[in-house]
Design an enzyme around this catalytic site. Sequence first.
Site, short mmCIF file in Angstrom:
data_model
loop_
_atom_site.label_atom_id
_atom_site.label_comp_id
_atom_site.label_asym_id
_atom_site.label_seq_id
_atom_site.Cartn_x
_atom_site.Cartn_y
_atom_site.Cartn_z
N SER A 1 13.95 115.30 108.02
CA SER A 1 12.72 115.29 108.83
C SER A 1 12.24 113.86 109.03
O SER A 1 12.46 113.00 108.17
CB SER A 1 11.63 116.09 108.12
OG SER A 1 10.38 115.89 108.75
N TYR B 1 6.42 118.13 100.81
CA TYR B 1 7.43 118.50 101.80
C TYR B 1 8.32 117.30 102.12
O TYR B 1 9.55 117.40 102.15
CB TYR B 1 6.74 119.01 103.07
CG TYR B 1 7.66 119.18 104.26
CD1 TYR B 1 8.49 120.29 104.36
CD2 TYR B 1 7.70 118.23 105.28
CE1 TYR B 1 9.35 120.44 105.45
CE2 TYR B 1 8.54 118.37 106.37
CZ TYR B 1 9.36 119.48 106.46
OH TYR B 1 10.20 119.63 107.53
P1 NAP Z 1 10.60 127.89 111.42
O1 NAP Z 1 10.50 128.14 112.88
O2 NAP Z 1 9.43 128.11 110.54
O3 NAP Z 1 11.86 128.72 110.87
C1 NAP Z 1 12.21 128.64 109.52
C2 NAP Z 1 13.51 129.39 109.27
O4 NAP Z 1 13.83 129.26 107.88
C3 NAP Z 1 13.38 130.87 109.59
O5 NAP Z 1 14.57 131.32 110.17
C4 NAP Z 1 13.19 131.49 108.20
O6 NAP Z 1 13.76 132.78 108.09
C5 NAP Z 1 13.98 130.54 107.30
N1 NAP Z 1 13.44 130.59 105.95
C6 NAP Z 1 12.27 130.07 105.50
N2 NAP Z 1 12.09 130.39 104.19
C7 NAP Z 1 13.19 131.11 103.81
C8 NAP Z 1 13.58 131.72 102.61
N3 NAP Z 1 12.83 131.69 101.49
N4 NAP Z 1 14.76 132.39 102.59
C9 NAP Z 1 15.52 132.46 103.69
N5 NAP Z 1 15.21 131.91 104.88
C10 NAP Z 1 14.04 131.24 104.93
O7 NAP Z 1 11.03 126.37 111.13
P2 NAP Z 1 11.75 125.26 112.03
O8 NAP Z 1 10.68 124.41 112.57
O9 NAP Z 1 12.75 125.85 112.92
O10 NAP Z 1 12.45 124.41 110.87
C11 NAP Z 1 13.84 124.45 110.62
C12 NAP Z 1 14.21 123.25 109.78
O11 NAP Z 1 13.83 122.06 110.45
C13 NAP Z 1 13.49 123.20 108.42
O12 NAP Z 1 14.36 122.71 107.43
C14 NAP Z 1 12.36 122.21 108.67
O13 NAP Z 1 11.92 121.60 107.49
C15 NAP Z 1 13.05 121.25 109.61
N6 NAP Z 1 12.13 120.45 110.44
C16 NAP Z 1 11.26 121.03 111.31
C17 NAP Z 1 10.41 120.25 112.07
C18 NAP Z 1 9.43 120.84 113.05
O14 NAP Z 1 8.56 120.09 113.55
N7 NAP Z 1 9.48 122.09 113.37
C19 NAP Z 1 10.47 118.85 111.95
C20 NAP Z 1 11.38 118.29 111.05
C21 NAP Z 1 12.21 119.09 110.30
P3 NAP Z 1 12.90 134.17 108.23
O15 NAP Z 1 11.86 133.95 109.27
O16 NAP Z 1 13.96 135.14 108.63
O17 NAP Z 1 12.35 134.45 106.86
#
Ligand code: NAP
Length: 248
Positions: free
Chosen positions: A142, A155
Amino acid sequence: MTTLSGKTALVTGASRGIGRATALALAKAGAQVLVHYGRGAAEAEAVVKEIRASGGRAEALAADLEAPSAPRALAEQARAIVGDRLDVLVANAGVGKSATIEETTVADFDRLFAVNVRAPYFLVQQLLPILGEGSSVVLVSSLAAHASVGALSAYAATKGAIDTLVKHFAAELGGRGVRVNAVAPGVIETDMSSFTKSEGGREFTLGIQALKRLAQPDDVAGAVAFLASDEARWITGDTLRVDGGSKL
Ligand code: NAP
């Protein structure tokens, strides 16, 4: 164009957000995709359906990655489907928590590290028997790992750990022909970054970026597909910023 024809891929957290977009991108490039989810069974099935409707191959797999035993169970499920060869692992599933140092609880801290660091670590370990010459592992870091963007210290520390693991995994697994990299997204419009829905959140985000629009999950998926492909065959041990020039 990136091709993953005939390859097998596992994407964790593929029911929503960046993982969903990545699963679709890898399938479009020709890979058979294992669509992992935690709670979103219906969402994951919808991703599988969308891939199959376009002529691709996909299966949904469930595992709560907060549980210490989950990586092993997920690896077993994956092996039951793909057999002895996994070409691409995208360890994307993650949780976020905006909290000041004072507000952060031990439970929050442990959950963040369990899902964001322990799970990818042991998933790689458990999948090692089926990762081999030419396999690519992509972890998800991130912008928060290298810049202060809000109250995200715990985080951010999990993502700093990912940047460190990328280097050590790449060094240790290079002899087997396995590449390991990460992408470091900036603010992406997903459930995790729901603050972008407010005017203040939108203004903050555009203010830290060189490129002046809100990023979508697809903006990250293309970079992941590239790192997963043979086009990136000489790239390992690196974290690629995918953040529209944030905090330059
Ligand atoms: P998101 O829309 O909240 O989706 C999170 C995903 O992770 C969902 O598919 C969820 O599955 C899964 N997940 C969360 N907790 C879990 C658990 N305990 N067991 C199994 N699956 C779990 O998040 P996103 O924004 O796409 O983020 C994806 C990645 O990118 C993460 O690693 C995040 O830290 C990183 N990231 C995001 C951003 C941003 O701005 N969005 C920026 C930098 C990095 P279910 O819904 O099926 O439970």
